[in-house]
Design an enzyme around this catalytic site. Sequence first.
Site, short mmCIF file in Angstrom:
data_model
loop_
_atom_site.label_atom_id
_atom_site.label_comp_id
_atom_site.label_asym_id
_atom_site.label_seq_id
_atom_site.Cartn_x
_atom_site.Cartn_y
_atom_site.Cartn_z
N TYR A 156 -61.17 -5.72 -44.71
CA TYR A 156 -61.36 -5.53 -43.29
C TYR A 156 -59.18 -6.28 -42.85
O TYR A 156 -59.43 -5.44 -42.03
CB TYR A 156 -62.22 -6.08 -42.62
CG TYR A 156 -62.27 -5.54 -40.78
CD1 TYR A 156 -62.56 -4.15 -40.52
CD2 TYR A 156 -61.67 -6.82 -40.41
CE1 TYR A 156 -63.16 -4.17 -39.28
CE2 TYR A 156 -61.59 -6.28 -38.51
CZ TYR A 156 -62.55 -5.13 -38.56
OH TYR A 156 -63.04 -5.01 -37.22
N LYS A 160 -56.02 -4.58 -40.39
CA LYS A 160 -56.54 -4.76 -39.55
C LYS A 160 -55.07 -5.25 -39.66
O LYS A 160 -53.65 -4.73 -38.58
CB LYS A 160 -57.65 -5.05 -39.25
CG LYS A 160 -58.66 -4.75 -38.45
CD LYS A 160 -58.37 -3.17 -37.72
CE LYS A 160 -59.89 -2.57 -37.47
NZ LYS A 160 -59.87 -1.76 -36.92
P1 NDP Z 1 -68.56 0.08 -33.64
O1 NDP Z 1 -69.32 0.24 -35.31
O2 NDP Z 1 -69.97 -0.10 -32.60
O3 NDP Z 1 -68.28 1.52 -33.63
C1 NDP Z 1 -67.83 2.39 -34.63
C2 NDP Z 1 -67.10 3.50 -34.20
O4 NDP Z 1 -65.80 4.00 -34.79
C3 NDP Z 1 -68.71 4.56 -34.01
O5 NDP Z 1 -68.09 5.73 -32.80
C4 NDP Z 1 -67.99 5.85 -35.07
O6 NDP Z 1 -68.56 6.66 -35.33
C5 NDP Z 1 -65.84 5.35 -35.67
N1 NDP Z 1 -66.57 5.46 -37.01
C6 NDP Z 1 -66.16 4.91 -38.18
N2 NDP Z 1 -65.99 5.52 -39.00
C7 NDP Z 1 -65.72 6.51 -38.58
C8 NDP Z 1 -64.58 7.48 -39.51
N3 NDP Z 1 -64.84 7.53 -40.60
N4 NDP Z 1 -64.13 8.77 -38.75
C9 NDP Z 1 -64.44 8.88 -37.37
N5 NDP Z 1 -65.48 8.34 -36.76
C10 NDP Z 1 -65.47 6.84 -37.01
O7 NDP Z 1 -67.19 -0.59 -33.42
P2 NDP Z 1 -67.06 -1.30 -32.52
O8 NDP Z 1 -67.52 -0.46 -31.13
O9 NDP Z 1 -67.54 -3.04 -32.20
O10 NDP Z 1 -65.46 -1.81 -32.72
C11 NDP Z 1 -63.91 -0.30 -32.77
C12 NDP Z 1 -63.24 -0.94 -33.17
O11 NDP Z 1 -62.96 -2.77 -33.24
C13 NDP Z 1 -62.86 -0.84 -34.98
O12 NDP Z 1 -61.73 -0.43 -35.44
C14 NDP Z 1 -63.31 -2.49 -35.40
O13 NDP Z 1 -62.88 -2.89 -36.22
C15 NDP Z 1 -62.66 -3.12 -34.14
N6 NDP Z 1 -63.07 -4.60 -33.41
C16 NDP Z 1 -64.14 -4.30 -32.95
C17 NDP Z 1 -64.39 -6.20 -33.23
C18 NDP Z 1 -65.97 -6.59 -32.88
O14 NDP Z 1 -66.39 -7.66 -32.54
N7 NDP Z 1 -66.61 -5.44 -32.55
C19 NDP Z 1 -63.42 -7.26 -32.98
C20 NDP Z 1 -62.47 -6.83 -34.04
C21 NDP Z 1 -61.60 -5.60 -33.64
P3 NDP Z 1 -70.31 7.29 -35.57
O15 NDP Z 1 -70.42 7.16 -33.37
O16 NDP Z 1 -69.96 8.66 -34.98
O17 NDP Z 1 -70.27 6.46 -36.01
#
Ligand code: NDP
Length: 248
Positions: A156, A160
């Site tokens: 990860y 990133k």
């Molecule tokens: P969630 O797990 O809540 O949501 C992830 C979203 O990404 C979902 O809508 C999911 O789709 C979509 N997704 C995952 N894989 C794919 C794929 N292969 N193709 C298309 N869509 C995909 O994540 P967060 O909201 O927590 O995180 C959002 C971003 O922020 C990410 O990049 C994460 O790494 C980053 N981030 C999050 C942190 C946190 O603490 N939450 C901290 C730092 C960074 P579906 O709904 O259809 O499953």
Amino acid sequence: MSPFENQVAIVTGAGRGIGEAIAKRLAQGGAGVAVVSRTESNSARVAAEINALRAGAARPYAVDVSDFDAVQAIGEQILGDFGRCDHLVNNAGITRDTLAMRMGSEDWDAVLQTNLKGAFNFTRAVLRAMVKQRTGRIINISSVSGLMGLAGQANYAASKAGLVGMSKSIAREVASRGITVNVVAPGFIETDMTSVLNAEVREGARAQIPLARFGAVDDIASTVEFLCGPGAAYITGQVLAVDGGMSM
Ligand code: NDP
């Protein structure tokens, strides 16, 4: 005020969590929003909630961002449906946490393909249109993990940190065309992704955060709103950490 009136935003991973909050925020600002996620029912729900407030503002799309050809096709479809793309927010991301000693090849590949290649795929799909328009904002959602490294997140953190290098390179390539590329690096934010952490891990994380709490999805949405807005026109190639001071 509608700072994004007549503008169009694509938000990936907008079916839940941070992406959902970003999509709703940009729509509130007047943008048309392509709500992209992997699962059709998730993007459909978010688009319907946006459309309930402003009919026709959002359209749902379902695609696996790691699939280059599928993303090029969806990109074309979105550009056809909306006619342009002013903002691309590459937010889709996954974790497959485990110590490097135990990490399998599949854990590595899935995370790199989704988080890093996925952002490249969507950028590739819309960049030509932005160059033609001579305007565009690309925001890539990285993580504190990519800036500091976190145990259990070699895959990860690599994905990133890779986003930072990719963003700075593309920022240099397209700056003369009026396009900016920036990175937002969230710390621990309350979403499905962090809800799986056990109490001990949560407490350990909290202890490293000067503001002593996890952030909310709106903390990230408001940062993206700023970077997409008129006040950020002279900012490119930058990494903005929104992490309660964790990475300072
Ligand atoms: P969630 O797990 O809540 O949501 C992830 C979203 O990404 C979902 O809508 C999911 O789709 C979509 N997704 C995952 N894989 C794919 C794929 N292969 N193709 C298309 N869509 C995909 O994540 P967060 O909201 O927590 O995180 C959002 C971003 O922020 C990410 O990049 C994460 O790494 C980053 N981030 C999050 C942190 C946190 O603490 N939450 C901290 C730092 C960074 P579906 O709904 O259809 O499953």
